[in-house]
Design an enzyme around this catalytic site. Structure first.
Site, mmCIF file in Angstrom:
data_model
loop_
_atom_site.group_PDB
_atom_site.id
_atom_site.type_symbol
_atom_site.label_atom_id
_atom_site.label_comp_id
_atom_site.label_asym_id
_atom_site.label_seq_id
_atom_site.Cartn_x
_atom_site.Cartn_y
_atom_site.Cartn_z
ATOM 1 N N GLU A 450 0.850 -1.191 0.094
ATOM 2 C CA GLU A 450 -0.085 0.034 0.027
ATOM 3 C C GLU A 450 0.817 1.126 -0.054
ATOM 4 O O GLU A 450 1.537 1.634 1.133
ATOM 5 C CB GLU A 450 -0.837 0.032 1.253
ATOM 6 C CG GLU A 450 -1.749 1.130 1.488
ATOM 7 C CD GLU A 450 -2.520 1.345 2.862
ATOM 8 O OE1 GLU A 450 -2.720 2.172 3.206
ATOM 9 O OE2 GLU A 450 -2.437 0.055 3.377
ATOM 10 N N ASP A 523 -1.433 -1.722 5.593
ATOM 11 C CA ASP A 523 -1.203 -1.197 7.021
ATOM 12 C C ASP A 523 -2.293 -1.824 7.847
ATOM 13 O O ASP A 523 -3.269 -2.292 7.613
ATOM 14 C CB ASP A 523 -1.466 0.360 7.178
ATOM 15 C CG ASP A 523 -0.378 1.197 6.295
ATOM 16 O OD1 ASP A 523 0.682 0.610 5.975
ATOM 17 O OD2 ASP A 523 -0.707 2.124 6.245
ATOM 18 N N ASP A 525 -4.518 -0.826 10.023
ATOM 19 C CA ASP A 525 -5.419 0.140 10.418
ATOM 20 C C ASP A 525 -6.753 -0.330 9.670
ATOM 21 O O ASP A 525 -6.671 -1.168 8.774
ATOM 22 C CB ASP A 525 -4.978 1.434 10.228
ATOM 23 C CG ASP A 525 -4.493 1.674 9.023
ATOM 24 O OD1 ASP A 525 -4.842 1.068 7.930
ATOM 25 O OD2 ASP A 525 -4.192 3.012 8.574
ATOM 26 N N ASP A 527 -8.063 1.543 7.228
ATOM 27 C CA ASP A 527 -7.919 1.697 5.724
ATOM 28 C C ASP A 527 -7.175 0.578 5.124
ATOM 29 O O ASP A 527 -7.556 0.223 3.964
ATOM 30 C CB ASP A 527 -7.199 2.997 5.443
ATOM 31 C CG ASP A 527 -8.018 4.517 5.805
ATOM 32 O OD1 ASP A 527 -9.374 4.155 5.618
ATOM 33 O OD2 ASP A 527 -7.568 5.278 5.897
#
Length: 674
Positions: A450, A523, A525, A527
């Site tokens: 990403e 990541d 998280d 997102d």
């Protein structure tokens, strides 16, 4: 000739012949329940509550109806007698062929307040001495002067039915062959779908534990098509019905001369079809003639496919401007129109012509034109409908067909450049790809990362011998909602498909994949989880064999880094944890041992926050990392995955809103990065 082979398939076909006789009774409305049992002694029995085989003597023959049905060819109730308006019978040979291929057949008929019985050994009527046991090897006395249909009991006058039990002849069938429970259940379920209101009970008594299944469905072919479909809907299940007549020439026995003569007969054919299109690209068509499956199709399937292709082609041409179809795209082909289509095609009419007694192909030529006309008229009405729902569904269907057509054309153009490139051809691959040096696909890995910031760290952390990197910019297209054409027009999706090098959709070839593992590294998280879901949606929709083969993984980067202070002889130590629970367990263990750590504890919110050594040690190094493999273990898992992707990523908002509301109570707010 009559059962196809003498292996497992032929043995099961004998069972189908007996079952189909009971099903024909159900089609005429005289039977509501069928019981099928597989016995431990290699025999099978079928019983029904139909009218029962006629027990009176047949005029001109001098034998009972039971003996005629089970010993004479072309003498069944469906052969020229008008007893059945539509049946699966071809020549009236099914029961007599099963009898001839069986070491023993027992037939019991409840009719006129009595139970009648007749036994056969290899097709010859007679009596068995079952005083010791009921087996094919029991002492047998054949009838010589005349046959006798014995009366063995009494029943109530309104009780009727037929019970047939047969033992396959091991002089014909290998003794190692047996009846398949799975095939029986599949056939029973299929029949219950096609005869609404019929109850079919199945028992398998051969094992230590008796197995039992019951099937009954009242929805007909529409429910059958919905059950067969495994993908989300583009259209509802359309129920196409109609009736037509045709004439055919048959040979009829002239009662005056005793010779056969040609006669024109008008037949009535009932058409009952269900068809729906889904978001997938697999085609599933099942066809039946009088409840008999025709796995190799025939004239009814040819007429159905001809009408579908002709009608949808014409409406694509009419809407070419709106659908943005260019001359270079050509016209939709059969595979474009049938992509994602699930259909059940059934016809019912008297005395169908099959190619052989196995009834795998319908040969009646007039059915093709008749069925094509009925389907064409029905579809024309559907596309001309002014209802909002109908207009929306037909538009979505045309967009799907155009998308499949463009995908086919695009796949042909890019077929060569989507293969693994040699050193002279690497320029055709996306410039952002940091490829590996090894060409052994089994050992190579592609990390889809990403963002460019993570790419820089990952380049320094990877082993360039076998690890390739490809960055994506944020969130890619949600392909669950988008058409195939939109997916191919999206740069990120097209680049991922090109990098993997095996095509997409129906053209996907797993053997051409350029990497042994594809690892989604996002990541840790919200997102990152969303991006991972979007990528998995792309793989599930357009590169599913990669998922089925277990070659798609999700990287598991750490959430926290604990820097433990040095104490005594114990040096400074770094501990990585991958969940909140693991963090609290580690801290509790450190307190218990009297160790301290540096505050605040680092919480990684992105891969870019790690340096190359940390990323390599925790996420990319094969000796230390953890990966989550994405798999589809079985058909049930596939259905669950289809439902989940449609819920979370599909175009229907209502169920997703309900899911969010229901799950909100279980949300840990502290886990949201804000």
């Amino acid at each position: 000739m009559y059962i196809g082979s003498t292996d497992h398939r032929g043995l099961m076909h004998c069972l189908w012949e007996i079952i189909d006789n009971s099903v024909d009774e159900a089609l005429e409305g005289h039977c509501t329940e069928i019981d099928i049992r597989l016995h431990p002694d290699h025999s099978a029995s079928v019983s029904d509550n139909g009218r029962g085989i006629p027990v009176d003597d047949v005029p001109g023959i001098g034998l009972s109806g039971v003996e005629v049905v089970y010993t004479k060819l072309h003498a069944g109730g469906k052969f020229g007698s008008g007893s059945y308006a539509a049946s699966g019978g071809l020549h009236g040979v099914g029961a007599s062929v099963v009898n001839a291929l069986s070491a023993r057949v027992d037939v019991e008929v409840d009719r006129s307040g009595k139970t009648h019985r007749m036994c056969f050994r290899r097709g010859e009527p007679g009596e068995f001495d079952d005083s010791r046991s009921r087996t094919p090897n029991s002492p047998f006395t054949p009838f010589t002067d005349s046959s006798a249909l014995k009366t063995v009991g009494k029943v109530k006058k309104n009780v009727t039915g037929t019970r047939v039990r047969f033992w396959a002849d091991f002089q014909i069938f290998p003794s190692t062959e047996g009846f398949s429970w799975e095939n029986l259940l599949s056939r029973a379920r299929q029949t219950a779908f096609l005869v609404p209101g019929l109850t079919i009970n199945c028992w398998d008594e051969r094992g230590s534990e008796i197995l039992h299944e019951t099937f009954r469905f009242d929805g007909g072919v529409v429910d059958f098509a919905d059950w067969l479909a495994s993908d989300g809907p583009v259209t509802d299940t359309w129920h196409i019905t109609g009736q037509g007549t045709f004439t055919e020439t048959v040979q009829v026995l002239d009662s005056d001369t005793g010779h056969l003569k040609a006669k024109e007969i008008e037949r009535v054919c009932e058409v009952d079809c269900a068809v729906r299109w889904g978001i997938g690209y697999d085609t599933h068509i099942q066809s039946f003639v009088n409840i008999i499956a025709t796995p190799k199709g025939g004239t009814h399937v040819a007429g159905f496919e001809q009408a579908i292709l002709k009608v949808l082609r014409s409406y694509v041409d009419k809407s070419a401007r709106k659908l943005k179809v260019n001359a270079k795209d050509g016209r939709p082909e059969k595979e474009d129109v049938q992509a994602g289509m699930t259909a059940v095609v059934t016809v019912r009419f008297p005395e169908p012509q099959f190619e052989g007694q196995t009834k795998e192909v319908l040969g009646t030529p007039q059915i093709r034109t008749l069925l094509s006309r009925i389907v064409t008229e029905w579809l024309d009405k559907k596309f001309a409908s002014t209802k909002r729902d109908d207009k929306q569904q037909t538009q979505l269907l045309l967009e799907k067909i155009v998308g499949e057509m463009k995908a086919r054309v695009s796949a042909r153009i890019h077929k060569e450049i989507s293969r693994r490139k040699n050193a002279l051809e690497t320029s055709s691959l996306p410039a952002k790809l940091a490829d590996c040096r090894m060409e052994d696909v089994e050992h190579t890995e592609l990390f889809i990362v990403e963002g460019d910031s993570a790419l820089g760290t990952a380049k320094a952390a990877r082993n360039s011998q076998f690890q390739a990197l490809f960055p994506i910019r944020g969130k890619i297209l949600n392909v669950q909602k988008a058409s195939t054409a939109d997916m191919l027009a999206n740069a990120e999706c097209a680049n991922i498909i090109q990098v993997i090098g095996a095509g997409s959709g129906r053209t996907f070839d797993l053997m051409q994949a350029r990497y042994g593992k594809v690892i989604l590294m996002t990541d840790a998280d919200v997102d990152g989880a969303h991006i991972r879901t979007l990528l998995l949606t792309l793989f599930f929709r357009y590169m599913r064999p990669m998922v089925e083969a277990g070659r798609v993984y999700a990287a598991v980067p750490p959430l926290h880094r604990i820097e433990v202070m040095a104490k005594g002889r114990k040096a400074r130590e770094l501990i990585y944890t991958y969940s909140e629970d693991e963090l609290h367990r580690q801290l509790a263990a450190l307190r218990k041992s009297g160790r301290t750590w540096k505050e605040p504890i680092q919480r990684y919110k992105g891969l870019g926050e790690m340096d190359a050594d940390q990323l390599a040690e925790t996420t990319m190094d094969r000796t230390h990392r953890s990966l989550r493999r994405i798999t589809l273990a079985d058909e049930e898992a596939l259905r669950q995955a289809e439902d989940t992707f449609e819920l979370l990523m599909g175009s229907v908002v209502g169920p997703r809103k309900d899911f969010i509301v229901d799950e909100a109570a279980h949300l840990d707010r502290t886990r949201i990065d804000a």
